[in-house]
Design a protein around this motif. Structure first.
Motif, PDB file in Angstrom:
ATOM      1  N   GLN A  11       0.835  -1.208   0.000  1.00 40.54           N
ATOM      2  CA  GLN A  11       0.000   0.000   0.000  1.00 40.54           C
ATOM      3  C   GLN A  11       0.870   1.258   0.000  1.00 40.54           C
ATOM      4  O   GLN A  11       0.568   2.231  -0.690  1.00 40.54           O
ATOM      5  N   ILE A  12       1.957   1.218   0.744  1.00 39.30           N
ATOM      6  CA  ILE A  12       2.881   2.357   0.772  1.00 39.30           C
ATOM      7  C   ILE A  12       3.526   2.546  -0.599  1.00 39.30           C
ATOM      8  O   ILE A  12       3.647   3.675  -1.102  1.00 39.30           O
ATOM      9  N   MET A  13       3.915   1.419  -1.213  1.00 39.89           N
ATOM     10  CA  MET A  13       4.553   1.495  -2.539  1.00 39.89           C
ATOM     11  C   MET A  13       3.592   2.076  -3.578  1.00 39.89           C
ATOM     12  O   MET A  13       3.993   2.923  -4.392  1.00 39.89           O
ATOM     13  N   VAL A  14       2.333   1.669  -3.546  1.00 35.36           N
ATOM     14  CA  VAL A  14       1.344   2.205  -4.496  1.00 35.36           C
ATOM     15  C   VAL A  14       1.178   3.706  -4.285  1.00 35.36           C
ATOM     16  O   VAL A  14       1.124   4.493  -5.251  1.00 35.36           O
ATOM     17  N   SER A  15       1.135   4.140  -3.042  1.00 32.09           N
ATOM     18  CA  SER A  15       0.975   5.567  -2.757  1.00 32.09           C
ATOM     19  C   SER A  15       2.176   6.375  -3.247  1.00 32.09           C
ATOM     20  O   SER A  15       2.017   7.452  -3.848  1.00 32.09           O
ATOM     21  N   LEU A  16       3.377   5.845  -3.036  1.00 36.32           N
ATOM     22  CA  LEU A  16       4.576   6.560  -3.488  1.00 36.32           C
ATOM     23  C   LEU A  16       4.691   6.568  -5.009  1.00 36.32           C
ATOM     24  O   LEU A  16       5.115   7.568  -5.609  1.00 36.32           O
ATOM     25  N   LEU A  17       4.310   5.479  -5.648  1.00 38.42           N
ATOM     26  CA  LEU A  17       4.339   5.449  -7.114  1.00 38.42           C
ATOM     27  C   LEU A  17       3.303   6.404  -7.720  1.00 38.42           C
ATOM     28  O   LEU A  17       3.565   7.043  -8.756  1.00 38.42           O
ATOM     29  N   THR A  18       2.161   6.525  -7.068  1.00 40.88           N
ATOM     30  CA  THR A  18       1.150   7.472  -7.531  1.00 40.88           C
ATOM     31  C   THR A  18       1.678   8.901  -7.429  1.00 40.88           C
ATOM     32  O   THR A  18       1.481   9.719  -8.349  1.00 40.88           O
ATOM     33  N   GLU A  19       2.337   9.205  -6.324  1.00 43.16           N
ATOM     34  CA  GLU A  19       2.918  10.545  -6.166  1.00 43.16           C
ATOM     35  C   GLU A  19       3.995  10.787  -7.224  1.00 43.16           C
ATOM     36  O   GLU A  19       4.064  11.882  -7.812  1.00 43.16           O
ATOM     37  N   THR A  20       4.830   9.787  -7.484  1.00 44.18           N
ATOM     38  CA  THR A  20       5.866   9.917  -8.516  1.00 44.18           C
ATOM     39  C   THR A  20       5.236  10.157  -9.888  1.00 44.18           C
ATOM     40  O   THR A  20       5.711  10.991 -10.682  1.00 44.18           O
ATOM     41  N   ASN A  21       4.150   9.450 -10.180  1.00 46.96           N
ATOM     42  CA  ASN A  21       3.441   9.629 -11.444  1.00 46.96           C
ATOM     43  C   ASN A  21       2.906  11.058 -11.569  1.00 46.96           C
ATOM     44  O   ASN A  21       3.019  11.694 -12.634  1.00 46.96           O
ATOM     45  N   HIS A  22       2.340  11.577 -10.489  1.00 45.47           N
ATOM     46  CA  HIS A  22       1.836  12.962 -10.490  1.00 45.47           C
ATOM     47  C   HIS A  22       2.991  13.956 -10.704  1.00 45.47           C
ATOM     48  O   HIS A  22       2.828  14.958 -11.428  1.00 45.47           O
ATOM     49  N   LEU A  23       4.136  13.675 -10.090  1.00 48.09           N
ATOM     50  CA  LEU A  23       5.290  14.571 -10.263  1.00 48.09           C
ATOM     51  C   LEU A  23       5.782  14.563 -11.712  1.00 48.09           C
ATOM     52  O   LEU A  23       6.129  15.622 -12.280  1.00 48.09           O
ATOM     53  N   LEU A  24       5.815  13.379 -12.317  1.00 48.43           N
ATOM     54  CA  LEU A  24       6.255  13.291 -13.718  1.00 48.43           C
ATOM     55  C   LEU A  24       5.283  14.006 -14.651  1.00 48.43           C
ATOM     56  O   LEU A  24       5.701  14.692 -15.597  1.00 48.43           O
ATOM     57  N   ARG A  25       3.991  13.869 -14.389  1.00 49.04           N
ATOM     58  CA  ARG A  25       2.992  14.582 -15.212  1.00 49.04           C
ATOM     59  C   ARG A  25       3.114  16.096 -15.028  1.00 49.04           C
ATOM     60  O   ARG A  25       2.969  16.862 -15.988  1.00 49.04           O
ATOM     61  N   ALA A  26       3.346  16.494 -13.788  1.00 45.59           N
ATOM     62  CA  ALA A  26       3.493  17.937 -13.528  1.00 45.59           C
ATOM     63  C   ALA A  26       4.720  18.471 -14.249  1.00 45.59           C
ATOM     64  O   ALA A  26       4.691  19.589 -14.801  1.00 45.59           O
ATOM     65  N   ALA A  27       5.791  17.720 -14.268  1.00 45.99           N
ATOM     66  CA  ALA A  27       7.008  18.165 -14.956  1.00 45.99           C
ATOM     67  C   ALA A  27       6.774  18.221 -16.465  1.00 45.99           C
ATOM     68  O   ALA A  27       7.273  19.124 -17.152  1.00 45.99           O
ATOM     69  N   GLY A  28       5.985  17.260 -17.004  1.00 44.21           N
ATOM     70  CA  GLY A  28       5.695  17.240 -18.438  1.00 44.21           C
ATOM     71  C   GLY A  28       4.749  18.352 -18.836  1.00 44.21           C
ATOM     72  O   GLY A  28       4.826  18.882 -19.945  1.00 44.21           O
ATOM     73  N   ASN A  29       3.840  18.755 -17.967  1.00 44.26           N
ATOM     74  CA  ASN A  29       2.874  19.815 -18.248  1.00 44.26           C
ATOM     75  C   ASN A  29       3.386  21.180 -17.828  1.00 44.26           C
ATOM     76  O   ASN A  29       2.675  22.178 -17.964  1.00 44.26           O
ATOM     77  N   ARG A  30       4.560  21.256 -17.319  1.00 44.85           N
ATOM     78  CA  ARG A  30       5.169  22.484 -16.791  1.00 44.85           C
ATOM     79  C   ARG A  30       4.323  23.104 -15.695  1.00 44.85           C
ATOM     80  O   ARG A  30       4.197  24.316 -15.590  1.00 44.85           O
ATOM     81  N   THR A  31       3.737  22.187 -14.875  1.00 45.38           N
ATOM     82  CA  THR A  31       2.981  22.618 -13.692  1.00 45.38           C
ATOM     83  C   THR A  31       3.955  22.716 -12.522  1.00 45.38           C
ATOM     84  O   THR A  31       4.949  21.994 -12.465  1.00 45.38           O
ATOM     85  N   SER A  32       3.645  23.581 -11.602  1.00 47.39           N
ATOM     86  CA  SER A  32       4.505  23.736 -10.424  1.00 47.39           C
ATOM     87  C   SER A  32       4.504  22.423  -9.617  1.00 47.39           C
ATOM     88  O   SER A  32       3.460  21.813  -9.371  1.00 47.39           O
ATOM     89  N   ILE A  33       5.682  22.030  -9.214  1.00 46.14           N
ATOM     90  CA  ILE A  33       5.804  20.783  -8.433  1.00 46.14           C
ATOM     91  C   ILE A  33       5.115  20.936  -7.079  1.00 46.14           C
ATOM     92  O   ILE A  33       4.600  19.961  -6.539  1.00 46.14           O
ATOM     93  N   ASN A  34       5.078  22.132  -6.547  1.00 41.25           N
ATOM     94  CA  ASN A  34       4.414  22.368  -5.261  1.00 41.25           C
ATOM     95  C   ASN A  34       2.910  22.150  -5.357  1.00 41.25           C
ATOM     96  O   ASN A  34       2.239  21.966  -4.340  1.00 41.25           O
ATOM     97  N   ALA A  35       2.354  22.167  -6.544  1.00 42.71           N
ATOM     98  CA  ALA A  35       0.914  21.961  -6.722  1.00 42.71           C
ATOM     99  C   ALA A  35       0.540  20.478  -6.644  1.00 42.71           C
ATOM    100  O   ALA A  35      -0.628  20.139  -6.485  1.00 42.71           O
ATOM    101  N   VAL A  36       1.532  19.602  -6.725  1.00 44.05           N
ATOM    102  CA  VAL A  36       1.266  18.156  -6.671  1.00 44.05           C
ATOM    103  C   VAL A  36       1.087  17.747  -5.206  1.00 44.05           C
ATOM    104  O   VAL A  36       1.916  18.066  -4.360  1.00 44.05           O
ATOM    105  N   PRO A  37      -0.029  17.068  -4.901  1.00 48.08           N
ATOM    106  CA  PRO A  37      -0.244  16.639  -3.505  1.00 48.08           C
ATOM    107  C   PRO A  37       0.774  15.565  -3.100  1.00 48.08           C
ATOM    108  O   PRO A  37       1.113  14.699  -3.895  1.00 48.08           O
ATOM    109  N   THR A  38       1.229  15.669  -1.860  1.00 47.20           N
ATOM    110  CA  THR A  38       2.195  14.676  -1.373  1.00 47.20           C
ATOM    111  C   THR A  38       1.470  13.391  -0.995  1.00 47.20           C
ATOM    112  O   THR A  38       0.272  13.380  -0.717  1.00 47.20           O
ATOM    113  N   SER A  39       2.236  12.330  -0.959  1.00 46.32           N
ATOM    114  CA  SER A  39       1.684  11.014  -0.629  1.00 46.32           C
ATOM    115  C   SER A  39       1.239  11.000   0.831  1.00 46.32           C
ATOM    116  O   SER A  39       1.917  11.540   1.710  1.00 46.32           O
TER     117      SER A  39
END
Length: 167
Positions: free
Chosen positions: A82-110
């Motif tokens: 469950q912890i691994m799924v949560s961290l991978l979801t956060e990593t996925n959100h960070l990668l999408r934010a970087a690809g969309n040029r969204t602020s990394i601070n806007a991505v919710p933490t795990s």
């Protein structure tokens, strides 16, 4: 004669001389000692039987509770998947934010990290009760063994009786 024991003290011990009925080696004291030893032996055998039953119950109960403890204590461990799924979801959100040029601070933490607990208060209570039950059961077994040893020591001949019987 009843049950292999002769209860007629007049056949076992000779009569006391007149005036010596209450002296140290009188028949009354010999009869008293025989009756007391018989009573004590019956009582001790009853105690042994009770302690044997308690020991068997405590052993079986401890074995069953140990099985429950082994199964339920796993619920207190962090759920790594469950912890691994949560961290991978956060990593996925960070990668999408970087690809969309969204602020990394806007991505919710795990919500779950490596130190996060995934157990409920019910898990803690159930395990606490199981561990308490196991501790009490093992303590009962220990006290029963100590009581059986104490009974065995009580059955040993007393040095005081050996000294007084040779007079």
């Amino acid at each position: 004669m009843q049950g292999g024991r002769n209860y007629d003290y007049t056949e076992i011990y000779s009569a006391d001389k007149h005036g010596e009925e209450a002296k140290e080696n009188a028949r009354v004291w010999k009869v008293y000692i025989d009756e007391a030893e018989s009573y004590d032996a019956d009582m001790i055998q009853g105690f042994r039987n009770i302690l044997d039953g308690i020991l068997v119950f405590a052993a079986l109960f401890s074995a069953v509770v140990t099985t429950f403890v082994a199964q339920t204590s796993q619920a207190l461990q962090p759920d790594n998947s469950q912890i691994m799924v949560s961290l991978l979801t956060e990593t996925n959100h960070l990668l999408r934010a970087a690809g969309n040029r969204t602020s990394i601070n806007a991505v919710p933490t795990s919500s779950l990290g490596s130190q996060s607990s995934t157990h409920t208060s019910i898990d803690v209570w159930v395990n606490a009760l199981f561990f308490t039950s196991l501790a009490l059961s093992l303590s009962t077994a220990l006290l029963s063994v100590l009581a059986k040893q104490w009974i065995q020591v009580c059955l040993l001949p007393s040095p005081l009786l050996a000294v007084t019987s040779h007079k």
